[in-house]
Scaffold this active site. Sequence first.
Site, short mmCIF file in Angstrom:
data_model
loop_
_atom_site.label_atom_id
_atom_site.label_comp_id
_atom_site.label_asym_id
_atom_site.label_seq_id
_atom_site.Cartn_x
_atom_site.Cartn_y
_atom_site.Cartn_z
CD GLU A 126 -2.72 1.10 2.56
OE1 GLU A 126 -3.54 2.02 2.65
OE2 GLU A 126 -2.77 0.26 3.36
CD GLU A 166 4.10 5.48 -17.48
OE1 GLU A 166 3.18 5.60 -16.48
OE2 GLU A 166 5.09 5.92 -17.64
CB CYS A 197 2.06 9.20 -17.86
SG CYS A 197 3.91 9.40 -17.58
#
Length: 287
Positions: A126, A166, A197
């Site tokens: 997390e 990306e 992105c």
Amino acid sequence: MADRKESKTPSKGGLIKKKEKKEKKVESKPEKEKEKIKCKGEKMTKKPEKTPENQQKNEEMPQGNEEMPQGNEEMPQGNGEVAEGAKHPVKDEEFELEPMELPPFEIIVGDRMNPTFFKFQFKNVEYSSGRNKTFLCYQVDIQGGAGETDGLRGYLEDEHSGSHAEEAFFQQVLAYYDKSLQYTVTWYMSSSPCTACAAKLVEIVRARKTMRLIIHCSRLFQWEEPEIQVGLQALVRAGCKIRMMRPVDFTYVWSTFVENEEDNFTPWEDCQDNYDYYDERLCDILK
């Protein structure tokens, strides 16, 4: 004749007087020297007399600590007066720092990554502290055209000092696009795209009509931020599919994109629970 002889020969009294005069002359010399020495000594030790002019000069000269500046008066004390140099605001122009020259941006491209990198970077925890890179494993299937077209497979790793993984994919891996071909691009990413992105990917997906983009994410990047949620929603509207990585997906990445030395992958203890957590968050964002 007798009178002349008497006049020429001095009397005894006269001789005595002359001798006394000579003795006085001899004695007078040392006395004069003594007097001279005394006068010199008096001049050396004698203090100057107090005249009105001397008194004025003495009054003008600083006496001890009476007229000297007191340190406590001019030095700043706590919230008191500040020295003149600090009274006026300092201009930023005088202390501008020169921009640091960063090394050229590097995108690492390869077929298989280090297993240690995979286990750390792809772990679906997390709180992803220390994971400041993006690892992107890609697989491209190309169909159409007269002859057979080979697909593409590998991974990218960015350093977050320029283009992210990306954008680098469409610059270094799939820079060429043929609208007569059908492209299916599948990504397995260590974290979901950031806002910038996501916006660039929306432009690319809309421009390349014959390309499908499927993104599998290990973690959601700053999913609580509204702009991140807006970016993910825009990607889905543009035709991109976003999914969270399941334990079976981690196994696939291990066998396909990792230098595993034919070792089997064993998911970490909370892999399934973390997937459930992130999948629920993603569903809430995209609903």
